[in-house]
Motif scaffolding. Sequence first.
Motif, mmCIF file in Angstrom:
data_model
loop_
_atom_site.group_PDB
_atom_site.id
_atom_site.type_symbol
_atom_site.label_atom_id
_atom_site.label_comp_id
_atom_site.label_asym_id
_atom_site.label_seq_id
_atom_site.Cartn_x
_atom_site.Cartn_y
_atom_site.Cartn_z
ATOM 1 N N GLU A 138 0.821 -1.181 0.130
ATOM 2 C CA GLU A 138 0.070 -0.071 0.140
ATOM 3 C C GLU A 138 0.952 1.277 -0.117
ATOM 4 O O GLU A 138 0.547 2.159 -0.709
ATOM 5 C CB GLU A 138 -1.021 -0.061 1.099
ATOM 6 N N GLN A 139 1.951 1.239 0.908
ATOM 7 C CA GLN A 139 2.779 2.411 0.978
ATOM 8 C C GLN A 139 3.474 2.498 -0.343
ATOM 9 O O GLN A 139 3.494 3.693 -0.868
ATOM 10 C CB GLN A 139 3.831 2.349 2.105
ATOM 11 N N THR A 140 4.035 1.624 -0.859
ATOM 12 C CA THR A 140 4.822 1.812 -2.074
ATOM 13 C C THR A 140 4.079 1.904 -3.309
ATOM 14 O O THR A 140 4.590 2.899 -4.104
ATOM 15 C CB THR A 140 5.502 0.273 -2.385
ATOM 16 N N ARG A 141 2.632 1.626 -3.276
ATOM 17 C CA ARG A 141 1.947 2.153 -4.453
ATOM 18 C C ARG A 141 1.367 3.583 -4.247
ATOM 19 O O ARG A 141 1.469 4.507 -5.283
ATOM 20 C CB ARG A 141 0.463 1.240 -4.287
ATOM 21 N N ALA A 142 1.362 4.027 -3.171
ATOM 22 C CA ALA A 142 1.379 5.584 -2.668
ATOM 23 C C ALA A 142 2.423 6.403 -3.224
ATOM 24 O O ALA A 142 2.573 7.289 -3.833
ATOM 25 C CB ALA A 142 0.852 5.741 -1.341
ATOM 26 N N HIS A 143 3.496 5.708 -2.866
ATOM 27 C CA HIS A 143 4.820 6.530 -3.453
ATOM 28 C C HIS A 143 5.035 6.502 -4.915
ATOM 29 O O HIS A 143 5.426 7.500 -5.556
ATOM 30 C CB HIS A 143 6.138 5.682 -2.718
ATOM 31 N N LEU A 144 4.677 5.472 -5.490
ATOM 32 C CA LEU A 144 4.746 5.476 -7.069
ATOM 33 C C LEU A 144 3.442 6.492 -7.431
ATOM 34 O O LEU A 144 4.004 7.259 -8.288
ATOM 35 C CB LEU A 144 4.220 4.227 -7.436
ATOM 36 N N GLU A 145 2.697 6.659 -7.104
ATOM 37 C CA GLU A 145 1.390 7.821 -7.221
ATOM 38 C C GLU A 145 2.235 9.147 -6.989
ATOM 39 O O GLU A 145 2.061 10.079 -8.017
ATOM 40 C CB GLU A 145 0.478 7.875 -6.556
ATOM 41 N N GLU A 146 2.680 9.145 -6.111
ATOM 42 C CA GLU A 146 3.392 10.502 -5.703
ATOM 43 C C GLU A 146 4.528 10.784 -6.763
ATOM 44 O O GLU A 146 4.748 12.171 -7.173
ATOM 45 C CB GLU A 146 4.059 10.487 -4.157
ATOM 46 N N LEU A 147 5.404 9.889 -7.179
ATOM 47 C CA LEU A 147 6.512 9.988 -8.066
ATOM 48 C C LEU A 147 6.174 10.622 -9.235
ATOM 49 O O LEU A 147 6.791 11.299 -9.760
ATOM 50 C CB LEU A 147 7.261 8.609 -8.085
ATOM 51 N N GLU A 148 5.028 10.122 -9.690
ATOM 52 C CA GLU A 148 4.257 10.515 -11.133
ATOM 53 C C GLU A 148 3.890 11.722 -11.019
ATOM 54 O O GLU A 148 3.757 12.688 -12.149
ATOM 55 C CB GLU A 148 3.355 9.394 -11.345
ATOM 56 N N LYS A 149 3.668 12.304 -9.763
ATOM 57 C CA LYS A 149 3.051 13.923 -9.780
ATOM 58 C C LYS A 149 4.305 14.803 -9.605
ATOM 59 O O LYS A 149 4.185 16.020 -10.037
ATOM 60 C CB LYS A 149 2.484 14.139 -8.437
ATOM 61 N N PHE A 150 5.561 14.279 -9.512
ATOM 62 C CA PHE A 150 6.769 15.211 -9.217
ATOM 63 C C PHE A 150 7.205 15.696 -10.832
ATOM 64 O O PHE A 150 7.099 14.817 -11.729
ATOM 65 C CB PHE A 150 7.972 14.745 -8.890
ATOM 66 N N ALA A 151 7.429 16.893 -10.756
ATOM 67 C CA ALA A 151 7.866 17.622 -12.098
ATOM 68 C C ALA A 151 9.415 17.055 -12.293
ATOM 69 O O ALA A 151 9.994 17.127 -11.317
ATOM 70 C CB ALA A 151 7.664 19.143 -11.900
ATOM 71 N N GLU A 152 10.148 17.395 -13.517
ATOM 72 C CA GLU A 152 11.222 16.999 -13.643
ATOM 73 C C GLU A 152 11.860 18.231 -13.225
ATOM 74 O O GLU A 152 11.433 19.246 -13.281
ATOM 75 C CB GLU A 152 11.306 16.906 -15.317
ATOM 76 N N GLY A 153 12.986 17.705 -12.663
ATOM 77 C CA GLY A 153 13.904 18.634 -11.865
ATOM 78 C C GLY A 153 13.765 19.007 -10.517
ATOM 79 O O GLY A 153 14.328 19.662 -9.613
ATOM 80 N N ALA A 154 12.588 18.293 -9.968
ATOM 81 C CA ALA A 154 12.318 18.430 -8.564
ATOM 82 C C ALA A 154 13.463 17.539 -7.804
ATOM 83 O O ALA A 154 13.973 16.953 -8.080
ATOM 84 C CB ALA A 154 10.893 17.689 -8.125
ATOM 85 N N GLU A 155 13.565 18.053 -6.625
ATOM 86 C CA GLU A 155 14.475 17.445 -5.612
ATOM 87 C C GLU A 155 13.967 16.557 -4.677
ATOM 88 O O GLU A 155 13.215 17.164 -3.937
ATOM 89 C CB GLU A 155 15.616 18.787 -4.949
ATOM 90 N N ILE A 156 14.552 15.401 -4.611
ATOM 91 C CA ILE A 156 13.841 14.374 -3.844
ATOM 92 C C ILE A 156 15.068 13.890 -2.872
ATOM 93 O O ILE A 156 16.064 13.397 -3.290
ATOM 94 C CB ILE A 156 13.558 13.132 -4.585
ATOM 95 N N ILE A 157 14.635 13.933 -1.681
ATOM 96 C CA ILE A 157 15.340 13.213 -0.559
ATOM 97 C C ILE A 157 15.708 11.846 -0.718
ATOM 98 O O ILE A 157 14.902 11.127 -0.835
ATOM 99 C CB ILE A 157 14.868 13.685 0.723
#
Length: 136
Positions: A81-100
Amino acid sequence: MDSISLKVPVTVKAKLTEKLRTKMRKEMEEGVSRAELELQQIGIQEKRVMQEAEQGELTPQAIDHINMIRQERQSRMEYVEQTRAHLEELEKFAEGAEIIQGTLEHQVEVHIGDDMREIMNVEILVEDDKIIAIRS
């Protein structure tokens, strides 16, 4: 004493590129697939234990085993469940965004009069596995 050596955290951030997005997506999808396979195996194991318990007496050890299996199943379900939520978040990030990506430690010599905030707020920015900036 005028100075001391400290270990301080360094935040590692990655600039989101299509290459990184693809890599992260692949890792997450593989993790979900692995967890789903483990869930199937846990289900088979649970059925076997339940059948054995029905044939014989439900001992405290059998109950503990069943509870452990159910906890493992719950853990895997939460991961999926958490990984699928992270996948959805990943798709929302714009190219060039900084991810920790994580945190490392580095050793630094501090002296009287140094700015502690500057020492503690260090981060490394990475793009496609290459360090492109060190910020403080």
